[in-house]
Design an enzyme around this catalytic site. Structure first.
Site, PDB file in Angstrom:
ATOM      1  N   SER A  78       0.800  -1.231   0.000  1.00 40.10           N
ATOM      2  CA  SER A  78       0.000   0.000   0.000  1.00 40.10           C
ATOM      3  C   SER A  78       0.830   1.276   0.000  1.00 40.10           C
ATOM      4  O   SER A  78       0.315   2.338  -0.351  1.00 40.10           O
ATOM      5  CB  SER A  78      -0.935   0.012   1.220  1.00 40.10           C
ATOM      6  OG  SER A  78      -0.187  -0.079   2.427  1.00 40.10           O
ATOM      7  N   ASP A 107      -3.192   8.298   7.782  1.00 39.79           N
ATOM      8  CA  ASP A 107      -4.091   7.430   8.549  1.00 39.79           C
ATOM      9  C   ASP A 107      -3.222   6.695   9.577  1.00 39.79           C
ATOM     10  O   ASP A 107      -2.094   7.107   9.831  1.00 39.79           O
ATOM     11  CB  ASP A 107      -4.880   6.475   7.634  1.00 39.79           C
ATOM     12  CG  ASP A 107      -3.984   5.576   6.786  1.00 39.79           C
ATOM     13  OD1 ASP A 107      -2.827   5.330   7.195  1.00 39.79           O
ATOM     14  OD2 ASP A 107      -4.425   5.108   5.723  1.00 39.79           O
ATOM     15  N   HIS A 153      -0.200   4.932   7.189  1.00 40.66           N
ATOM     16  CA  HIS A 153       0.503   5.505   6.047  1.00 40.66           C
ATOM     17  C   HIS A 153       0.889   6.969   6.235  1.00 40.66           C
ATOM     18  O   HIS A 153       0.057   7.775   6.653  1.00 40.66           O
ATOM     19  CB  HIS A 153      -0.373   5.383   4.793  1.00 40.66           C
ATOM     20  CG  HIS A 153      -0.822   3.980   4.532  1.00 40.66           C
ATOM     21  ND1 HIS A 153      -2.065   3.516   4.934  1.00 40.66           N
ATOM     22  CD2 HIS A 153      -0.192   2.940   3.934  1.00 40.66           C
ATOM     23  CE1 HIS A 153      -2.183   2.245   4.586  1.00 40.66           C
ATOM     24  NE2 HIS A 153      -1.058   1.872   3.983  1.00 40.66           N
TER      25      HIS A 153
END
Length: 361
Positions: free
Chosen positions: A46, A336, A339
């Site tokens: 991600s 978040d 990340h």
């Protein structure tokens, strides 16, 4: 007498062409005159996914909805796990190739994009096959299959010779390992019951090594490999395991340090045994940890919570339009609970490239 206009016009066009070429090549990275990076090809999780999970409704590792993309062009939630650009985009931007690196599975991907690079990464993926399986995302072997498909398409678009040149000279960027240690080993305990930390680090380093050799056999020569970051210091884990003070989890970070050390040594071994290879280990653990722990030095006010929601646990599906965001994202290290913000990536990526770019020559 012929008008001088055509020659003047030609001169103007030539001058403009030089300016355009100069602008395109004028990224932050200074390259030697005989060095070029025609494309960037990214594999990973991600941190670098630019939208390959968007249409995978079996996984919770999706973010193609607000407030993700809040600071992206047009405020569009593209599937990037950030408020804006991710390292994949910053790489092509630094090299002056293009502004964004498209996801390979983007339904709007144009054939012309293939020659300058695409992203195969899938949020939630890892070197350990079980990591991707448990998250129901594209495994590393799945990303490899997409790369093989990409090569066939590229040959159809630019021919065999140009394809071989692109593969040999492009930058391959691999970002994995965080989910293996963070999720598959410690959070879910799926591997903790089978392996101790040293044995598990051997397992994922072996998987990584096999992957590097596989893309090498397919034509890759310049391969940048990011070590795993200090997962014990992300807000999510600090909330769950950091106690009242939400401290960094040293046990997690120690596992990452061991993995990174073994990964670096394996890369050194491969470089000695794969002719013409330039596989380079990028240490992201220390520079990112310094930003987290000494965030005020870098201009941030908050280093232990994300900008989305409470900042303690929200990530992916739980960071959504129902959750408020912080007043100023530039005050935060994390977007978040897992990340970093685009701002942090903009500090890390240029610095890493500047440090290591000479090793690819």
């Amino acid at each position: 007498m012929k008008s001088p206009c055509p020659s003047v016009s030609a001169l103007v066009r030539f001058t403009l062409l030089l300016l355009l070429v100069s602008c395109k090549a004028n990224g932050a990275v200074e390259l030697a005159p005989n060095v070029s990076f025609p494309a960037v090809l990214v594999f990973g999780d991600s941190i670098v996914d630019t939208g390959n999970n968007n249409n995978n409704f079996k996984t919770s590792a999706r973010c193609n909805f607000p407030p993700y993309g809040n600071d992206f062009t047009g405020r569009i939630p593209t599937g990037r796990f950030s408020n804006g650009k991710v390292p994949s985009d910053l790489l092509v931007e630094e090299f002056g190739i293009k502004e964004y690196l498209p996801a390979y599975l983007d339904p709007n991907l144009q054939p012309g994009e293939l020659a300058t690079g695409v992203c195969f990464a899938s949020g939630g993926s890892g070197y350990d096959p079980l990591t991707s399986q448990s998250a129901t995302v594209i495994s590393l072997s799945g990303q490899l299959e997409m790369f093989k498909e990409y090569i066939v398409k590229l040959k159809g678009h630019v021919g065999d010779n140009r394809t071989n040149f692109i593969l040999a000279n492009s930058l391959f960027f691999v970002v994995l390992g965080s989910n293996d240690i963070s999720n598959t080993y410690f959070l879910s305990h799926l591997r903790e019951m089978q392996y101790d930390v040293p044995a598990y680090s051997d397992l994922i380093v072996n998987s990584a090594s096999n992957f590097f050799q596989e893309i090498y056999e397919l034509g890759a020569r310049r391969i940048a490999v990011l070590g795993a970051p200090a997962v014990g210091c992300v807000p999510f884990h600090r909330t769950l395991r950091g106690g009242i003070e939400r401290k960094c989890i040293e046990k997690y970070n120690n596992a990452v340090v061991l993995f990174n050390d073994k990964l670096s040594k394996e890369i050194h071994y491969l470089n000695q045994n794969l002719p013409s290879s330039r596989i380079v280990y990028f240490d992201v653990y220390n520079p990112l940890l310094d930003i987290i722990l000494n965030h005020k030095k870098y201009g941030y006010k908050v280093g232990d919570r994300g900008c989305c929601g409470s900042g303690n646990l929200e990530v992916a599906l739980t960071c959504n339009h129902l959750e408020p965001t912080c007043p100023n994202v530039l005050d935060y290290v994390f977007w978040d609970s897992f990340h970093p913000t685009e701002s942090v990536y903009k500090k890390l990526v240029p610095a890493l490239l500047k440090k290591h770019i000479h090793q690819f020559v």
